[in-house]
Design an enzyme around this catalytic site. Structure first.
Site, PDB file in Angstrom:
ATOM      1  CE  LYS A  79      14.859  61.517  38.686  1.00 39.71           C
ATOM      2  NZ  LYS A  79      13.961  60.668  37.868  1.00 39.71           N
ATOM      3  CG  HIS A 221       7.638  63.695  23.311  1.00 41.02           C
ATOM      4  ND1 HIS A 221       8.921  64.141  23.051  1.00 41.02           N
ATOM      5  CD2 HIS A 221       7.517  63.710  24.655  1.00 41.02           C
ATOM      6  CE1 HIS A 221       9.530  64.395  24.195  1.00 41.02           C
ATOM      7  NE2 HIS A 221       8.694  64.138  25.194  1.00 41.02           N
ATOM      8  CD  GLU A 249      11.715  60.511  22.862  1.00 39.98           C
ATOM      9  OE1 GLU A 249      12.057  60.930  21.743  1.00 39.98           O
ATOM     10  OE2 GLU A 249      12.154  59.441  23.350  1.00 39.98           O
ATOM     11  CD  GLU A 301      -2.928  54.189  48.235  1.00 46.75           C
ATOM     12  OE1 GLU A 301      -2.730  55.068  49.104  1.00 46.75           O
ATOM     13  OE2 GLU A 301      -2.331  53.093  48.233  1.00 46.75           O
ATOM     14  CG  HIS A 304      -4.186  55.032  53.367  1.00 45.53           C
ATOM     15  ND1 HIS A 304      -3.927  54.571  54.630  1.00 45.53           N
ATOM     16  CD2 HIS A 304      -3.650  54.106  52.523  1.00 45.53           C
ATOM     17  CE1 HIS A 304      -3.266  53.420  54.554  1.00 45.53           C
ATOM     18  NE2 HIS A 304      -3.101  53.107  53.280  1.00 45.53           N
TER      19      HIS A 304
HETATM   20  P1  ADP Z   1      14.931  61.659  34.351  1.00 48.13           P
HETATM   21  O1  ADP Z   1      16.055  62.628  34.522  1.00 48.13           O
HETATM   22  O2  ADP Z   1      13.808  61.872  35.327  1.00 48.13           O
HETATM   23  O3  ADP Z   1      15.362  60.252  34.275  1.00 48.13           O
HETATM   24  P2  ADP Z   1      14.816  62.902  31.787  1.00 48.13           P
HETATM   25  O4  ADP Z   1      14.557  64.329  32.115  1.00 48.13           O
HETATM   26  O5  ADP Z   1      16.212  62.531  31.487  1.00 48.13           O
HETATM   27  O6  ADP Z   1      14.251  61.976  32.928  1.00 48.13           O
HETATM   28  O7  ADP Z   1      13.862  62.484  30.564  1.00 48.13           O
HETATM   29  C1  ADP Z   1      14.309  61.656  29.518  1.00 48.13           C
HETATM   30  C2  ADP Z   1      13.521  61.963  28.263  1.00 48.13           C
HETATM   31  O8  ADP Z   1      12.165  61.557  28.428  1.00 48.13           O
HETATM   32  C3  ADP Z   1      13.449  63.419  27.945  1.00 48.13           C
HETATM   33  O9  ADP Z   1      14.508  63.802  27.132  1.00 48.13           O
HETATM   34  C4  ADP Z   1      12.104  63.577  27.247  1.00 48.13           C
HETATM   35  O10 ADP Z   1      12.199  63.237  25.884  1.00 48.13           O
HETATM   36  C5  ADP Z   1      11.267  62.521  27.905  1.00 48.13           C
HETATM   37  N1  ADP Z   1      10.489  63.052  29.023  1.00 48.13           N
HETATM   38  C6  ADP Z   1      10.577  62.653  30.323  1.00 48.13           C
HETATM   39  N2  ADP Z   1       9.693  63.315  31.096  1.00 48.13           N
HETATM   40  C7  ADP Z   1       9.025  64.164  30.277  1.00 48.13           C
HETATM   41  C8  ADP Z   1       7.986  65.124  30.479  1.00 48.13           C
HETATM   42  N3  ADP Z   1       7.449  65.319  31.695  1.00 48.13           N
HETATM   43  N4  ADP Z   1       7.549  65.826  29.406  1.00 48.13           N
HETATM   44  C9  ADP Z   1       8.084  65.626  28.181  1.00 48.13           C
HETATM   45  N5  ADP Z   1       9.046  64.729  27.938  1.00 48.13           N
HETATM   46  C10 ADP Z   1       9.523  64.009  28.948  1.00 48.13           C
HETATM   47 ZN    ZN Z   2      -1.805  51.616  52.370  1.00 48.13          ZN
END
Ligand code: ADP
Ligand code: ZN
Ligand code: MG
Length: 461
Positions: A79, A221, A249, A301, A304
């Site tokens: 996110k 990664h 990661e 699922e 559903h």
């Molecule tokens: P959230 O905000 O959803 O908790 P983050 O964006 O802070 O997650 O993600 C934390 C770390 O995890 C990132 O810095 C990255 O290294 C890894 N990561 C998480 N989601 C992904 C993704 N979809 N693709 C690549 N790396 C990811």
């Molecule tokens: Zn259900």
């Protein structure tokens, strides 16, 4: 400065209310390509960002500008990355704060902090010659919980009110466009006032990655890491069911550390396997459920989804078994237009869809499970609505004066009638149920389009 963001709460612009100016001079350099999986989240987000990019077009058409986008999903799914990538994509200044940093404030300061956040965002854009800013508020649920619920507290209410005031005051005619993005993993506790039109009216779901998504994230990664020839990323993706992007990661990092300790020049498959155990144990993650459990969740699922599609063609948006938390899996339905009046037909269909998961289990696996409690609550709620609206043989009744047995009888009549219908449908499409649930076990999730494709494919065959 933005690099510090993922480390904790008090990042983004500096701590005390308004004492310092924004230090995020840079636009983050995160691109959408660095975010693996999350195809539908990225697509929805980019669609919304086109409006931010083409503000003249938006103005010309008289479209209401988008002020808030909510990213909703479990921790570590990307996110924060998405918000940064959004800033990069729109060439916006990125300013961040976290809900939890507002709690540590003394009375009245939370609200002031919000005011300053917006003020400083504008100043920073002006200073850097940028036309737009993205304000990212992580853990929005901390200050935006339903009033009188969870952590609600006068101080948060003031802070929340100030945020709403600021957002309401944003205008498309402003010299600097501000887009507020917020993240939460507890969307259900948010105050509905936050989700009203003109506030966070775009909700982008950021789910745990499915197998394909995990493979993409693993590729991202491991790009900078020396891998041995025996490393099979697809197998690693298969074995990391319900791992988030952050877990993956971490996994690649742990594998590299293990290799490094052994003085190995390359990271081998065995290092990855050991690292998987380490992440699972360290984070107390569940192991991949056994084949039987996967099958049960998938059948449930699919039940559903199939009944949903048959009742309301085109209604299923996505189906997944990777979800975590209360639900083992879920079917997401396309958003409908707001329904003010529910017809009897509509409610009956909803009941059918709600109980279909459990009936599918019953038919195919000859047994039911505890996974369906929530479904029944839902179905009973709908049945009570029918009763209260005078849609049953009882006619118009007052539920409070109705004897308990009659109420009970009427509800079970509605439910058993629905069960008969659903049973018929699923028995008629038994092969479809079987085949689609098998597909679901393999790919863990697919879109509504894919589901409809499979339905017509298997129907023809
Ligand atoms: P959230 O905000 O959803 O908790 P983050 O964006 O802070 O997650 O993600 C934390 C770390 O995890 C990132 O810095 C990255 O290294 C890894 N990561 C998480 N989601 C992904 C993704 N979809 N693709 C690549 N790396 C990811
Ligand atoms: Zn259900
Ligand atoms: Mg985050």
């Amino acid at each position: 400065m933005w690099q510090l963001l993922s480390q904790g709460n008090i990042d983004g612009i500096a701590g005390t209310a308004g004492a310092k100016t924004v230090s995020d001079k840079n636009i983050p350099s995160v691109s959408f390509e660095e975010i693996g999986g999350q195809e539908s989240a990225k697509k929805e987000l980019i669609e919304a960002l086109e409006f931010v990019k083409d503000i003249h077009g938006v103005k010309h058409m008289g479209i209401r500008a988008i002020k808030g986008i909510l990213l909703s999903g479990p921790p570590g799914t990307g996110k924060t990355m998405l918000a940064k990538a959004a800033a990069c994509y729109t060439e916006s200044i990125f300013v961040a704060a976290s809900g939890s940093e507002f709690i540590e404030m003394y009375a009245g300061l939370g609200a002031k902090r919000v005011r300053n956040l917006f003020k400083e965002a504008r100043q920073s854009a002006r200073k850097n010659g940028k036309k737009s800013v993205i304000i990212f508020i992580d853990e929005i649920d901390v200050l935006g919980s339903k009033r009188g619920q969870v952590s609600s507290h006068m101080e948060y209410d003031q802070t929340l009110n100030q945020l709403l005031v600021e957002m309401d005051g944003l205008s498309i005619d402003d010299e600097i466009q501000i887009l507020v993005m917020a993240a939460t993993n507890r969307e259900e506790v948010l105050d509905p006032a936050l989700l009203r039109p003109g506030r966070f009216d775009r909700i982008v779901k950021v789910d745990l990655p499915d197998k394909d998504g995990r493979l993409k994230i693993l590729r991202i990664h491991t790009k900078n890491k020396p891998l041995a020839d025996d490393v099979n990323l697809e197998q690693i993706a298969r074995e990391t069911f319900r791992f988030s992007g952050a877990h993956l990661e971490n996994l690649t990092n742990e594998a590299a550390i293990l290799a490094f300790r052994e003085n190995s020049m390359v990271i081998k498959m065995e290092h990855f396997m050991e690292a998987i155990d380490k992440v699972i144990m360290g984070e107390k993650l569940d192991r991949k459920p056994n084949r039987q459990e996967m099958k049960r969740i998938a059948v449930h699922e699919t039940g559903h989804a199939l009944v949903g599609e048959i009742m309301n063609p085109g209604s299923v948006a996505a189906i997944t078994i990777t979800s975590r938390g209360k639900a083992l899996g879920y079917v997401r339905h396309n958003p409908e237009d707001d329904i003010y009046l529910m017809t009897k037909d509509y409610i009956e269909k909803q009941i059918n869809v709600a109980i279909a998961g459990s009936i599918a289990e019953d038919i195919l696996l000859k047994d039911r499970s505890t996974g369906a409690c929530n479904d029944f609550e839902q179905a009973v709620k709908y049945a009570k609505t029918m009763l209260a609206a005078g849609m049953t043989e009882l006619g118009v009744v007052d539920e409070s004066t109705l004897p308990k047995e009659i109420l009970y009888q009427e509800i079970s009549k509605i439910l058993s009638n629905s069960e008969k219908i659903v049973r018929e449908i699923l028995e008629k499409h038994l092969e479809l149920l079987e085949q689609i649930s098998e597909e679901l076990i393999i790919s863990e999730s697919f879109s509504g389009e894919k589901l409809r494709e499979l339905i017509s494919l298997y129907k023809v065959a």
